[in-house]
Design an enzyme around this catalytic site. Sequence first.
Site, mmCIF file in Angstrom:
data_model
loop_
_atom_site.group_PDB
_atom_site.id
_atom_site.type_symbol
_atom_site.label_atom_id
_atom_site.label_comp_id
_atom_site.label_asym_id
_atom_site.label_seq_id
_atom_site.Cartn_x
_atom_site.Cartn_y
_atom_site.Cartn_z
ATOM 1 C CG HIS A 166 59.634 14.833 -12.410
ATOM 2 N ND1 HIS A 166 58.711 15.856 -12.301
ATOM 3 C CD2 HIS A 166 58.943 13.780 -12.870
ATOM 4 C CE1 HIS A 166 57.537 15.434 -12.682
ATOM 5 N NE2 HIS A 166 57.634 14.170 -13.044
ATOM 6 C CE1 TYR A 182 51.423 6.896 -11.960
ATOM 7 C CE2 TYR A 182 53.046 6.351 -13.647
ATOM 8 C CZ TYR A 182 52.008 7.146 -13.195
ATOM 9 O OH TYR A 182 51.547 8.175 -13.970
ATOM 10 N N PRO A 232 43.431 8.261 -14.211
ATOM 11 C CG PRO A 232 43.340 8.720 -11.931
ATOM 12 C CD PRO A 232 42.549 8.136 -13.036
ATOM 13 C CE LYS A 269 50.230 11.235 -21.484
ATOM 14 N NZ LYS A 269 51.105 11.986 -20.582
ATOM 15 C CE1 TYR A 282 53.283 8.489 -17.179
ATOM 16 C CE2 TYR A 282 55.079 10.073 -17.080
ATOM 17 C CZ TYR A 282 54.024 9.415 -16.472
ATOM 18 O OH TYR A 282 53.705 9.703 -15.167
HETATM 19 P P1 RFL Z 1 36.948 20.444 -15.122
HETATM 20 O O1 RFL Z 1 38.184 20.683 -14.346
HETATM 21 O O2 RFL Z 1 36.006 19.384 -14.622
HETATM 22 O O3 RFL Z 1 36.182 21.832 -15.236
HETATM 23 C C1 RFL Z 1 34.870 21.926 -15.728
HETATM 24 C C2 RFL Z 1 34.206 23.119 -15.101
HETATM 25 O O4 RFL Z 1 32.875 23.257 -15.622
HETATM 26 C C3 RFL Z 1 31.992 23.559 -14.559
HETATM 27 N N1 RFL Z 1 30.627 23.123 -14.940
HETATM 28 C C4 RFL Z 1 29.671 23.966 -15.387
HETATM 29 N N2 RFL Z 1 29.670 25.289 -15.573
HETATM 30 C C5 RFL Z 1 28.511 25.856 -16.071
HETATM 31 N N3 RFL Z 1 27.396 25.135 -16.332
HETATM 32 C C6 RFL Z 1 27.348 23.809 -16.157
HETATM 33 N N4 RFL Z 1 26.261 23.108 -16.430
HETATM 34 C C7 RFL Z 1 28.532 23.158 -15.664
HETATM 35 N N5 RFL Z 1 28.848 21.886 -15.363
HETATM 36 C C8 RFL Z 1 30.120 21.878 -14.932
HETATM 37 C C9 RFL Z 1 32.567 22.810 -13.359
HETATM 38 O O5 RFL Z 1 32.134 23.366 -12.117
HETATM 39 C C10 RFL Z 1 34.065 22.983 -13.582
HETATM 40 O O6 RFL Z 1 34.574 24.134 -12.965
HETATM 41 O O7 RFL Z 1 37.279 20.068 -16.649
HETATM 42 P P2 RFL Z 1 38.445 20.621 -17.621
HETATM 43 O O8 RFL Z 1 38.579 22.110 -17.523
HETATM 44 O O9 RFL Z 1 38.196 19.955 -18.902
HETATM 45 O O10 RFL Z 1 39.811 20.036 -16.977
HETATM 46 C C11 RFL Z 1 40.079 18.656 -16.953
HETATM 47 C C12 RFL Z 1 40.908 18.277 -15.723
HETATM 48 O O11 RFL Z 1 40.292 18.822 -14.570
HETATM 49 C C13 RFL Z 1 41.076 16.745 -15.573
HETATM 50 O O12 RFL Z 1 41.248 16.130 -16.820
HETATM 51 C C14 RFL Z 1 42.289 16.375 -14.691
HETATM 52 O O13 RFL Z 1 42.125 16.821 -13.374
HETATM 53 C C15 RFL Z 1 42.514 14.846 -14.684
HETATM 54 N N6 RFL Z 1 43.593 14.430 -13.789
HETATM 55 C C16 RFL Z 1 44.918 14.546 -14.172
HETATM 56 N N7 RFL Z 1 45.245 15.067 -15.367
HETATM 57 C C17 RFL Z 1 46.558 15.242 -15.726
HETATM 58 O O14 RFL Z 1 46.823 15.699 -16.843
HETATM 59 N N8 RFL Z 1 47.592 14.925 -14.867
HETATM 60 C C18 RFL Z 1 47.354 14.407 -13.634
HETATM 61 O O15 RFL Z 1 48.292 14.184 -12.884
HETATM 62 C C19 RFL Z 1 45.979 14.141 -13.259
HETATM 63 N N9 RFL Z 1 45.665 13.630 -12.060
HETATM 64 C C20 RFL Z 1 43.284 13.906 -12.525
HETATM 65 C C21 RFL Z 1 44.354 13.487 -11.675
HETATM 66 C C22 RFL Z 1 41.957 13.781 -12.080
HETATM 67 C C23 RFL Z 1 41.683 13.246 -10.841
HETATM 68 N N10 RFL Z 1 40.321 13.157 -10.427
HETATM 69 C C24 RFL Z 1 39.840 13.668 -9.201
HETATM 70 C C25 RFL Z 1 39.336 12.733 -11.361
HETATM 71 C C26 RFL Z 1 44.093 12.954 -10.432
HETATM 72 C C27 RFL Z 1 42.757 12.789 -10.027
HETATM 73 C C28 RFL Z 1 42.534 12.139 -8.674
HETATM 74 C C1 PHB Z 2 49.194 13.680 -9.093
HETATM 75 O O1 PHB Z 2 50.233 14.201 -8.679
HETATM 76 O O2 PHB Z 2 48.077 14.044 -8.674
HETATM 77 C C2 PHB Z 2 49.304 12.605 -10.120
HETATM 78 C C3 PHB Z 2 50.549 12.207 -10.608
HETATM 79 C C4 PHB Z 2 50.623 11.189 -11.560
HETATM 80 C C5 PHB Z 2 49.453 10.611 -12.022
HETATM 81 C C6 PHB Z 2 48.209 11.029 -11.539
HETATM 82 C C7 PHB Z 2 48.140 12.029 -10.591
HETATM 83 O O3 PHB Z 2 49.511 9.621 -12.947
#
Ligand code: RFL
Ligand code: PHB
Length: 389
Positions: A72, A200, A292, A296, A384
Amino acid sequence: MRTQVAIIGGGPAGLLLSHILHRSDIDCVVLERRSREYVLRRIRAGVLEWGSVEVLRAAGVGDRMDREGHLHDGTGIVWSGSRHCLIDTKKFTGKPMMAYGQTAITEDLYAARDAMGGVVIDEVDDVGIHDIDGDTPFVTFRKNGDEQRIDCDYVAGCDGFRGISRRTIPQDIIRIYEKEYPFGWLGIMSETPPLDEIVYANHPRGFALASQRNPMLSRYYIQCELDADLKDWPDDRFWDELKARFPTEMADRIVTGPSIEKSIAPLRSFVAEPMSYGRLHLAGDSAHIVPPTGAKGLNLAISDVHYLSSALIALYRDGDAKLLEQYSATALKRVWGAARLSWYLTTLLHRFPDQGPFDLRMQEDELEYLARSESAMRNLCEQYVGLPF
Ligand code: RFL
Ligand code: PHB
C-alpha cells in the site's frame, strides 16, 4: 555443545539472525523459552518498511510475503470527524509499505530454519549467560530438567523486552532511557474483510487504528485505560467503540464479526545503551521498545539483525572486527530515529489524561499542517518509511 553464535530467543530477531548466519556457514544455536506453537500463536506487528522487505527477500524468506502481503502507498490519518491525510510514502519516498503479519514472518522463518536443518531448541528454562567479558563465553540452560552448556564465541541477546540478556550487562555500564504512556492498546483480530487502507484515527474518545493481515483477516486497535480488563470488552462493545472513533463514512464500511483474538498492550518507549557488552550483542526488543504507533518495533528488530549479521559475517569471513565493534553505535542511530518518530506519532494521535484545550488545538494544528504542507508530509514520510540502513 559448541557453536559459534549462541542466540537467546526464537522470536523474529533470533530466527532471522540464525537464518542469515547459517546461510553464510556460521554455526549457531537458538534457545527459546516457549514452545514453537506458543511463539507461532503470538499476534503482533503487521506493517513492514521497504528496507525490511528487502532484508527478508535477501535472506531467502520473501516468497510468501511477496505472494500474500499487501502493498500500500502509506497510512491514512483521520481527525475532527472528516479531516483526512495520507502518510504517502510511495509519493514522497518512492517506497510503498507492506502489510504482512509478524505471525506469518515467524512461520516463514521456522519453515526456512527447518528446511536448512537449523538448530532451534524450544521450551528451555533458566538460560544463563557466563564469562561474557572474557574470550570464552558460555550459555547454560535446562531442557526437560537436564542442565546443558553451550560454549560459543558470541552471544546474541534476542530474547525480547522481558528476557535475561540485557540484565547480564552490569548496572554501572548500561544506561536506560524510558517513558511510559498513560494508556494501552486493546487489539482484536477478526475473520472479516478489512478496509482497503490502514488508518490511524485521532478522536475525542481516544485513538483508533484499522489494519489488516489478508483479504479475510482484519486487525483493529483502540486506545484503552491502562487497567482495562478484557472481560469488560465483549466484541459488541469493542465494535461500537471502534466505529464511534472513525468518521461515519468509514465506520459504515467496517465489517464486524466475532473476534478470534483480543489482547491489551501497554505503551512504552525504552532504549538501553550500549547494545553490546563484551561478547554479548543485543538485537530487537531486548534492547529497545517503541510504542506501536508508527509500526517500528519489528522493523527495528530486522534492521538490528541486518547490522549484526553483516558484522559477524565480516568477522568470520574476512577477519574484520570493525563492524562488530561499531554495531551498538550503528544500530542505536536508527533506534533513536524510530523512538523519536514513535513518540511523535503517539503524542499526536492519542488523548492524554492531562491534556487541556491548548494541547488539543496543538494536535489539531499539527494535523492540519501535515495535510497542508508538502514539506511537512515529506519529512514525516521519510521517517515513517524507515531511515536508510
Ligand atoms: P520477541 O518477538 O519478543 O521475541 C523474543 C523471544 O525471546 C523469547 N525469550 C526467551 N528465550 C529464552 N530464554 C529467555 N530467558 C527468554 N525470554 C524471552 C520469547 O519467548 C520470544 O519468543 O522480540 P524480537 O524478536 O526482538 O521481535 C520484536 C517484535 O516482536 C516487536 O518489536 C513487534 O511486535 C512490535 N510491534 C510492531 N512492530 C512493527 O514493526 N510493526 C507493527 O505494526 C507493530 N505492531 C507491535 C505491534 C507490538 C505489539 N505488542 C503486542 C507489543 C502491535 C502490537 C500490539
Ligand atoms: C498492525 O497491523 O498490527 C499495526 C499497524 C500499524 C501500526 C501498529 C500495528 O502502527
